[in-house]
Write an enzyme that holds these catalytic residues in place. Structure first.
Site, PDB file in Angstrom:
ATOM      1  N   ASP A  22      61.476  13.183  74.678  1.00 21.91           N
ATOM      2  CA  ASP A  22      61.659  14.291  74.913  1.00 21.91           C
ATOM      3  C   ASP A  22      62.623  15.500  74.284  1.00 21.91           C
ATOM      4  OD1 ASP A  22      61.332  16.844  77.182  1.00 21.91           O
ATOM      5  OD2 ASP A  22      60.343  16.755  74.881  1.00 21.91           O
ATOM      6  N   ASP A  30      57.720  13.826  73.241  1.00 24.73           N
ATOM      7  CA  ASP A  30      58.009  14.282  71.610  1.00 24.73           C
ATOM      8  C   ASP A  30      57.243  14.039  70.303  1.00 24.73           C
ATOM      9  OD1 ASP A  30      59.794  17.430  72.584  1.00 24.73           O
ATOM     10  OD2 ASP A  30      59.861  15.460  71.280  1.00 24.73           O
ATOM     11  N   ASP A  99      46.514   6.046  65.950  1.00 24.05           N
ATOM     12  CA  ASP A  99      45.202   5.396  66.836  1.00 24.05           C
ATOM     13  C   ASP A  99      44.095   6.241  67.004  1.00 24.05           C
ATOM     14  OD1 ASP A  99      46.185   4.625  70.205  1.00 24.05           O
ATOM     15  OD2 ASP A  99      43.564   4.692  69.709  1.00 24.05           O
ATOM     16  N   ASP A 207      40.191   2.553  69.136  1.00 21.76           N
ATOM     17  CA  ASP A 207      40.180   2.820  70.525  1.00 21.76           C
ATOM     18  C   ASP A 207      38.626   2.046  70.898  1.00 21.76           C
ATOM     19  OD1 ASP A 207      41.962   3.824  72.724  1.00 21.76           O
ATOM     20  OD2 ASP A 207      39.481   5.340  72.535  1.00 21.76           O
ATOM     21  N   GLU A 266      40.171  -2.481  69.234  1.00 26.05           N
ATOM     22  CA  GLU A 266      40.632  -2.579  70.740  1.00 26.05           C
ATOM     23  C   GLU A 266      38.727  -2.995  70.875  1.00 26.05           C
ATOM     24  OE1 GLU A 266      40.759   0.703  73.095  1.00 26.05           O
ATOM     25  OE2 GLU A 266      42.078  -0.596  74.499  1.00 26.05           O
ATOM     26  N   HIS A 339      49.809   0.653  77.427  1.00 27.53           N
ATOM     27  CA  HIS A 339      49.967   2.170  77.940  1.00 27.53           C
ATOM     28  C   HIS A 339      48.897   1.966  79.022  1.00 27.53           C
ATOM     29  CE1 HIS A 339      46.505   2.223  75.240  1.00 27.53           C
ATOM     30  NE2 HIS A 339      46.275   4.009  76.128  1.00 27.53           N
ATOM     31  N   ASP A 340      48.111   0.515  78.862  1.00 29.00           N
ATOM     32  CA  ASP A 340      46.823   0.658  80.471  1.00 29.00           C
ATOM     33  C   ASP A 340      47.803  -0.631  80.787  1.00 29.00           C
ATOM     34  OD1 ASP A 340      44.146   1.388  77.518  1.00 29.00           O
ATOM     35  OD2 ASP A 340      44.905   2.554  78.682  1.00 29.00           O
TER      36      ASP A 340
HETATM   37  O1  ISL Z   1      42.137  -1.119  80.808  1.00 28.79           O
HETATM   38  C1  ISL Z   1      40.913  -1.086  81.062  1.00 28.79           C
HETATM   39  C2  ISL Z   1      39.649  -1.654  81.380  1.00 28.79           C
HETATM   40  O2  ISL Z   1      39.731  -1.672  82.820  1.00 28.79           O
HETATM   41  C3  ISL Z   1      40.980   0.980  81.067  1.00 28.79           C
HETATM   42  O3  ISL Z   1      41.916   1.076  81.794  1.00 28.79           O
HETATM   43  C4  ISL Z   1      41.256   1.211  79.740  1.00 28.79           C
HETATM   44  O4  ISL Z   1      40.286   2.617  79.616  1.00 28.79           O
HETATM   45  C5  ISL Z   1      40.348   0.566  78.457  1.00 28.79           C
HETATM   46  O5  ISL Z   1      40.514  -0.883  78.012  1.00 28.79           O
HETATM   47  C6  ISL Z   1      40.202   1.369  77.075  1.00 28.79           C
HETATM   48  O6  ISL Z   1      41.034   1.720  76.580  1.00 28.79           O
HETATM   49  C7  ISL Z   1      41.143   2.456  75.774  1.00 28.79           C
HETATM   50  O7  ISL Z   1      40.182   3.644  76.018  1.00 28.79           O
HETATM   51  C8  ISL Z   1      40.522   4.416  77.372  1.00 28.79           C
HETATM   52  C9  ISL Z   1      41.471   5.047  77.568  1.00 28.79           C
HETATM   53  O8  ISL Z   1      42.042   5.649  78.270  1.00 28.79           O
HETATM   54  C10 ISL Z   1      43.059   4.040  76.883  1.00 28.79           C
HETATM   55  O9  ISL Z   1      43.778   4.439  77.493  1.00 28.79           O
HETATM   56  C11 ISL Z   1      42.490   3.159  75.952  1.00 28.79           C
HETATM   57  O10 ISL Z   1      43.718   2.239  75.211  1.00 28.79           O
HETATM   58  C12 ISL Z   1      39.288   5.923  76.654  1.00 28.79           C
HETATM   59  O11 ISL Z   1      39.932   6.259  75.400  1.00 28.79           O
END
Ligand code: ISL
Length: 565
Positions: A22, A30, A99, A207, A266, A339-340
């Site tokens: 940041d 940022d 993304d 995504d 993804e 990040h998930d």
């Molecule tokens: O990991 C997961 C499956 O349970 C979920 O947390 C995740 O939302 C899913 O893999 C899809 O992820 C992507 O799309 C989502 C967003 O929240 C995630 O951060 C992104 O990586 C919706 O855009």
């Protein structure tokens, strides 16, 4: 044979910008902050930066809910800041991929504002609108047009009072799904993608891109009855027109462009059979996919937030299957973290006594597979899950919705919290730990999400000059991929498939062979290997507690070795 694509020997680093650095002191990372930390990426040796969304967004899902695809959200900076960042990334010989979040927009996107304004608005068909299910009144429980559960808990349909119809959202109600059956939608997306490529970006991470294709009949799907995330959605994996859409996107956006691009899709639910089609270069779809098979092996009966211990044999079977499936045609991505997902050293390693050894062991096992490795910010430091005192310290919409729905359904809040502490996405989103100063050098303000207290010792400054640090182990792994063609292009052969604690495999190319052998547990292990390895060179090791003799390798807790001959 044609030369291998550039990304077969590349390593990608994922930046989740709100938690990276940041610069303006508002507590949210940022673009200027990221630009100020590029030395870190260059020192690590990565080739590509994947930037999680920085577009205009109400931030309901931390930017995965976009309200203007061609504007930078003020919280991250301006388009000029972006152009400066991109120029600096390129000047350092790295690439930057954006993304692409086009399965859905924010409900505050002008497209949705128009679409919801009336049933005969020209953009009505840009989203999925349906009347209440036959025999039900609008708003009545069960009136939702299908039985699909949102990934973020609750029905995947929300009633829009104004027009008395429901709109589809596979994720949060603030993330309405775009209708990809409508060619106007598809061409608006392709126009936007070309705009970013013309601006100089080097590709896209896409995504949940396999979810864009739904059966227009919108049939009910099978449910587990536990209201599991995404339950009932019948196309989990591959929708009816997904290959057609991806081939059209590739033609419309990339064909005729010179330059080196990267696309990674993804794809929740994708199988290795599908991936063979998605990543076959002759089909012109995507270069690689993110699968979820290996990061779902520790999901228990109740799904993601009901974790169970990982059985290493399941992991070896899964990744071995993907290695074999894409050995001749197509290409693997390689990841544990993003990040998930929770932090790998806490999830599959030992973030206590054997923190350094287990973080570097998991890194070694991943990076020497055949495929393109993805390093998630902080993973290169061995960052761990965070000690959340309660759900009040969490910010993630997926976790907060899950907590609310489960508690409303009468589940013991302590049980819900235990699942969130282990598997919640906030674990991956605590600010990057740069040094031991307050807020770990991430911000001079109040961080949007608490900094992990262990930054007092777990931080980049403490690792740069320590040859045994997690950071320098990742740097050496990345160096091996750049130095030895066998790492990028060698054949893969799984060994010891049935061993419950040791992960071992061979790589071979043009007479050069590697043996990767790692003890993924806290007890010493001795395994038999081909005697030919007894006089091999040890090109990488994470510990002194390992010994190679004729036909045997003795491994201390979490010891990982790479041998070359
Ligand atoms: O990991 C997961 C499956 O349970 C979920 O947390 C995740 O939302 C899913 O893999 C899809 O992820 C992507 O799309 C989502 C967003 O929240 C995630 O951060 C992104 O990586 C919706 O855009």
């Amino acid at each position: 044979t044609t030369a291998a694509p550039w990304w077969t020997s590349a390593v990608v680093y994922q930046v989740y910008p709100r938690s990276f650095a940041d610069a303006d002191g508002d507590g949210v990372g940022d673009l200027a902050g990221l630009a100020s930390r590029l030395d870190h990426l260059e020192r690590l040796g990565v080739d590509v930066v994947w930037l999680s969304p920085v577009y205009a967004s109400p931030q309901a899902d931390n930017g995965y809910d976009i309200s203007d695809y061609q504007a930078i959200d003020p919280v991250f900076g301006t388009l000029e800041d972006f152009d400066r960042l991109l120029a600096e990334v390129h000047a350092r010989g790295m690439k930057l991929v954006m993304d692409l979040v086009v399965n859905h927009t924010s409900d505050e996107h002008p497209w949705f504002a128009e679409s919801r304004s009336s049933q005969d608005n020209p953009k009505r068909d840009w989203y999925w609108w349906r009347p209440p299910r036959d025999g039900f009144a609008a708003g009545e429980p069960g009136a939702e047009p299908t039985n699909w559960e949102s990934f973020f808990s609750g029905p995947a349909w929300t009633l829009d009072e104004k027009t008395g119809e429901y709109y589809l959202h596979l994720f949060d109600r603030k993330q309405p799904d775009l209708n990809w059956e409508n060619p106007e939608v598809r061409h608006a997306v392709y126009d936007m993608m070309r705009w970013w490529l013309d601006r100089g970006v080097d590709g896209f991470r896409m995504d949940v891109i396999n979810l864009i294709s739904k059966d227009p009949a919108l049939p009910d799907g099978a449910t587990t009855g536990t209201g599991g995330l995404g339950d009932g959605f019948p196309h989990y994996g591959t929708g009816p027109r997904i290959h057609e859409f991806l081939q059209e996107m590739h033609r419309e956006v990339f064909r005729g462009r010179t330059g080196e691009f990267l696309t990674v899709g993804e794809m929740p639910g994708v199988t290795w059979e599908d991936a063979r089609l998605f990543t076959d270069p002759a089909r012109g779809e995507v270069d690689m996919v993110f699968q979820f098979e290996h990061v779902s092996l520790d999901h228990g009966q109740g799904g993601k937030f009901d974790p169970k211990p990982l059985d290493l044999r399941d992991l070896k079977a899964s990744l071995g299957r993907w290695q074999a499936a894409l050995a001749e045609t197509g290409w693997n991505s390689l990841y544990w973290c993003n990040h998930d997902q929770p932090r790998v050293v806490s999830r599959f390693g030992d973030d206590g006594q054997w923190w350094r050894e287990s973080a570097t062991a998991w890194a070694t096992v991943l990076h020497l597979h055949r495929g393109t490795p993805f390093v998630y910010q902080g993973e290169e430091l061995g960052m761990t899950n965070a000690p959340f005192a309660g759900v009040h310290e969490m910010r993630d919409v997926e976790s907060l919705n899950h907590h609310r729905r489960q508690v409303e359904a009468g589940v013991d809040p302590d049980v819900v919290l235990r699942g969130l502490r282990a598997m919640g996405r906030d674990n991956a989103r605590t600010p990057v730990q740069w040094d031991a100063t307050p807020n770990a050098g991430f911000t001079s303000g109040e961080p949007w999400l608490a900094v992990n207290p262990n930054h007092s010792w777990l931080n980049a400054e403490a690792q740069y000059d320590d040859p045994r640090s997690v950071f320098n182990h990742y740097r050496r792994l990345i160096g091996l991929r750049h130095e030895l063609p066998v790492v990028a292009l060698g054949d893969f052969r799984m060994l010891l498939a049935d061993h419950p604690h040791v992960y071992a495999y061979e790589r071979a190319l043009d007479g050069v062979r590697l043996l990767v052998v790692a003890n993924l547990g806290g007890a010493e292990q001795t395994v038999d290997v081909d005697p030919a390895w007894s006089d091999a060179d040890v090109v990488l090791s994470n510990t002194d507690a390992a010994h190679v003799s004729a036909g045997r390798v003795e491994l201390g807790p979490w010891a990982a070795l790479v041998l070359k001959r």
